[in-house]
Design an enzyme around this catalytic site. Structure first.
Site, PDB file in Angstrom:
ATOM      1  N   GLU A  64       0.448  -1.360   0.269  1.00 31.71           N
ATOM      2  CA  GLU A  64       0.263  -0.057  -0.393  1.00 31.71           C
ATOM      3  C   GLU A  64       0.719   1.656  -0.413  1.00 31.71           C
ATOM      4  O   GLU A  64       0.630   2.295  -0.475  1.00 31.71           O
ATOM      5  CB  GLU A  64      -0.749   0.019   1.459  1.00 31.71           C
ATOM      6  CG  GLU A  64      -2.308  -1.472   1.036  1.00 31.71           C
ATOM      7  CD  GLU A  64      -1.493  -2.362   1.343  1.00 31.71           C
ATOM      8  OE1 GLU A  64      -2.224  -3.721   1.615  1.00 31.71           O
ATOM      9  OE2 GLU A  64      -0.210  -2.683   2.302  1.00 31.71           O
ATOM     10  N   PRO A 273      12.520 -12.410   0.201  1.00 36.51           N
ATOM     11  CA  PRO A 273      11.433 -13.016   1.346  1.00 36.51           C
ATOM     12  C   PRO A 273      10.261 -11.983   1.135  1.00 36.51           C
ATOM     13  O   PRO A 273      10.780 -11.220   1.436  1.00 36.51           O
ATOM     14  CB  PRO A 273      11.756 -13.807   2.685  1.00 36.51           C
ATOM     15  CG  PRO A 273      13.625 -13.581   2.422  1.00 36.51           C
ATOM     16  CD  PRO A 273      13.802 -13.169   1.370  1.00 36.51           C
ATOM     17  N   ARG A 274       9.099 -11.599   1.376  1.00 39.02           N
ATOM     18  CA  ARG A 274       8.395 -11.192   1.500  1.00 39.02           C
ATOM     19  C   ARG A 274       8.356 -10.220   2.635  1.00 39.02           C
ATOM     20  O   ARG A 274       8.079  -9.272   2.741  1.00 39.02           O
ATOM     21  CB  ARG A 274       6.839 -11.450   1.368  1.00 39.02           C
ATOM     22  CG  ARG A 274       6.055 -10.640   1.113  1.00 39.02           C
ATOM     23  CD  ARG A 274       5.831  -8.632  -0.271  1.00 39.02           C
ATOM     24  NE  ARG A 274       4.555  -8.615   0.409  1.00 39.02           N
ATOM     25  CZ  ARG A 274       4.624  -7.348  -0.506  1.00 39.02           C
ATOM     26  NH1 ARG A 274       5.439  -6.819  -0.991  1.00 39.02           N
ATOM     27  NH2 ARG A 274       3.491  -6.515  -0.312  1.00 39.02           N
TER      28      ARG A 274
END
Length: 435
Positions: A64, A273-274
């Site tokens: 976001e 990795p996220r």
């Protein structure tokens, strides 16, 4: 009655929130975080926004926040006298917001207790509040409405998976949505869905997707060399980046990488990795598979890492730069059922992109990639990912063409920022002014 039960539930979980967040704030050296989550912003931070008009933007996490960046830039340009405050829920989102330097003040979003919300809004007194995507907080929106502060839902979307759930709970969401001043939804389908859930039809706009409004910039050879030197990525290698991966995907990526090395040992993997806190666990998997690797945080500038190795990204806010030095990017969250992540960010670097079958959260974007770049960009499983990785690694001309087509998606779909700003302009001046 609904509001009473909602607030009762909040008070019931308060005894759990206080010790947990107090521990996190103190153990991580972020004392102000605890205060901000309960509505108290230190005076020294408020000095950053002065006494002028404020636009308050809330972006829950990394995705976001990145989507909000074009809007923040647009606010600066169209309303140069306004100060910008951005709030986040996650630490990674806040880190991205701070590194972007797009706002005057970065804070943690308050818990949705009326006292915490009112404290923040009375302290900042924004002229307008912008909530990114579908973050529906009943007390925050309700208190803002009571204070005469207009609230804009920006870049809104209702996924296929969540639409039914929202409909079943429309008795809860309808009163909250009715308090929003305007809703800018990404697509006509999203607009229809939010109206069906209970938003006032007259307040709903199709604003487009802000994620298309990121600038398209292809790195020069000199810039690529500089990035590779900074991150000790070996030159002369095919660089494959697996971005925003989730549990269950790293093992598949490593399997595909092993097949790539069997054909071309002069290859290199950047694995991101996220959630960076998962990096130690991913490192154990890499060790088990026998690949040489280095954490990003442990790079020492001593020279390039070995071909056939792995750079494991355990930091936040650096992936966009590494895209520019990549030859091919796989966007994670898509080989496992988590809904996918945004493929537009690497596409903006004119780098070819692959993603798996689970792109429910980015259905429109995935469809455009398939339309412009071919169905091959979305392999159905590990076997398909391996096949595409091998095919594209061997064809530089095809990679160049796919990179150009992917960038074209952004250029053709831009314009959401202006549409959002037009709606925001109609709301500015209705809220408060600090003094």
């Amino acid at each position: 009655m609904i509001n009473i039960f909602y607030n009762l539930l909040l008070w019931l979980i308060l005894p759990l929130l206080v010790p947990y967040h107090a521990y996190r704030s103190l153990s991580r050296g972020r004392r102000t975080a605890f205060m901000e989550r309960f509505g108290r912003i230190p005076a020294e931070e408020l000095e950053l926004i002065g006494d002028g008009g404020v636009v308050f933007v809330h972006a829950v996490s990394v995705g976001e926040t990145n989507a909000a960046l074009p809007l923040l830039k647009g606010i600066r340009q169209r309303f140069p006298g306004k100060k910008i405050v951005i709030s986040n829920v996650t630490e990674t989102g806040r880190s991205v917001a701070q590194k972007s330097k797009a706002a005057d003040l970065c804070i943690y979003f308050p818990f949705d207790f009326p006292f915490a919300v009112r404290s923040v809004l009375e302290t900042i007194r924004p002229e307008v509040v912008v909530i990114m995507e579908t973050e529906i907080w009943p007390n925050f929106i309700g208190v803002a409405r009571e204070m005469g502060i207009p609230v804009l839902l920006a870049n809104g979307r209702i996924s296929d998976r969540s639409f039914g759930r929202y409909l079943r709970l429309s008795w809860f969401f309808r009163p909250v949505l009715q308090r929003l001043s305007a809703l800018c939804m990404q697509t006509p389908v999203d607009a229809e869905r939010i109206a069906a859930i209970g938003a006032p039809a007259a307040a709903v706009h199709v604003g487009g997707n802000l994620k298309y409004d990121i600038p398209v910039v292809k790195a020069t050879p000199g810039q690529v060399a500089e990035i590779k030197a900074k991150y000790q990525v070996p030159t002369g290698c095919f660089v494959f980046t697996a971005a925003s991966t989730h549990e269950g995907e790293e093992a598949q990526v490593l399997s595909a990488y092993r097949d790539l090395l069997a054909r071309d040992p002069q290859s290199f993997l950047i694995l991101a990795p996220r959630h960076p806190e998962r990096a130690p666990g991913v490192a154990e998997l890499i060790k088990k598979e026998g690949f040489p690797f280095q954490f990003r945080s442990a790079l020492d500038g001593s020279g390039p890492l070995p071909a056939g190795g792995i750079l494991l990204l355990d930091t936040v806010g650096e992936l966009a730069g590494l895209y520019r030095a990549s030859d091919l990017v796989f966007v994670g969250g898509s080989l496992v059922a988590t809904g996918g992540h945004n493929p537009l960010e690497p596409a903006a670097c004119q780098v070819p992109v692959l993603f798996g079958p689970h792109m429910e959260n980015f259905r429109e974007i995935a469809a455009l990639f398939i339309k412009h770049c071919g169905a091959e960009v979305q392999p159905a499983d590990l076997t398909g990912l391996k096949a595409e990785l091998l095919r594209l690694s061997a064809d530089a001309a095809l990679r160049e063409e796919l990179g150009r087509r992917g960038a074209g998606i952004l250029l053709e779909s831009a314009g959401a920022t202006d549409r959002h700003l037009n709606v925001m302009a109609s709301l500015l001046g209705q809220g408060g002014t600090r003094g």
